[in-house]
Enzyme design. Sequence first.
Site, short mmCIF file in Angstrom:
data_model
loop_
_atom_site.label_atom_id
_atom_site.label_comp_id
_atom_site.label_asym_id
_atom_site.label_seq_id
_atom_site.Cartn_x
_atom_site.Cartn_y
_atom_site.Cartn_z
N VAL A 1 25.75 22.66 -28.93
CA VAL A 1 25.43 21.54 -29.89
C VAL A 1 25.32 20.14 -29.05
O VAL A 1 25.71 20.01 -27.96
CB VAL A 1 26.56 21.62 -30.77
CG1 VAL A 1 26.68 22.39 -31.86
CG2 VAL A 1 28.03 21.30 -30.46
N HIS A 2 24.63 19.34 -29.66
CA HIS A 2 24.40 18.17 -29.20
C HIS A 2 24.07 16.92 -30.08
O HIS A 2 23.45 17.20 -31.17
CB HIS A 2 23.10 18.03 -27.88
CG HIS A 2 21.96 18.77 -28.42
ND1 HIS A 2 21.82 20.09 -28.46
CD2 HIS A 2 20.73 18.29 -28.92
CE1 HIS A 2 20.75 20.57 -29.03
NE2 HIS A 2 19.93 19.20 -29.35
N LEU A 3 24.42 15.67 -29.92
CA LEU A 3 24.31 14.49 -30.80
C LEU A 3 23.00 13.94 -30.35
O LEU A 3 23.05 13.44 -29.15
CB LEU A 3 25.54 13.66 -30.92
CG LEU A 3 25.24 12.54 -31.63
CD1 LEU A 3 25.14 12.70 -32.97
CD2 LEU A 3 26.68 11.47 -31.43
#
Length: 160
Positions: free
Chosen positions: A119-121
């Site tokens: 996951v990454h923003l």
Amino acid sequence: MTERLWAPWRLEYIKSADEEPGCVFCRALAGDDEESLVVHRGDVAFVLLNKFPYTSGHLMVAPVRHVGEYGELEDDEVLAIHRLARAGIGVLSQLYGPQGYNLGWNLGRIAGAGVVDHVHLHVVPRWAGDTNFMPVLADVKVVPEHLAETRRRLAEAWPR
Ligand SMILES: [Zn+2]
């Protein structure tokens, strides 16, 4: 966001995302900052430039731990990721003065995620008219040089 910005080089990324071995985020962590476009490394989260940006200065903040479910993030990881996004906005504002930002989590391929297992923003700076400006950077020879310079400037300006 994906519908409004014209970023043709992203098509190549989406096509190749399934073909590359391993995880791009874990590879970036294991690799050299300049080559991997890593801007900042924290204890549990880190910041890198997107090689296939929606706009100039498009950052991604990811946990150091390889985790694909947002709900599996630990409290300290959630906090660290958002602190780094805040710092990234500070540095981007200082250096490039964008007029706004899109911050976003694309969770799952259907939601637009190119990488689904780490996951990454996304932190995407926005300027008026950036949908017209960005095709200038679509030249594959221009983008890497532009990214290297942007990475260097952001890393140097990152708060200590
Ligand atoms: Zn990973």
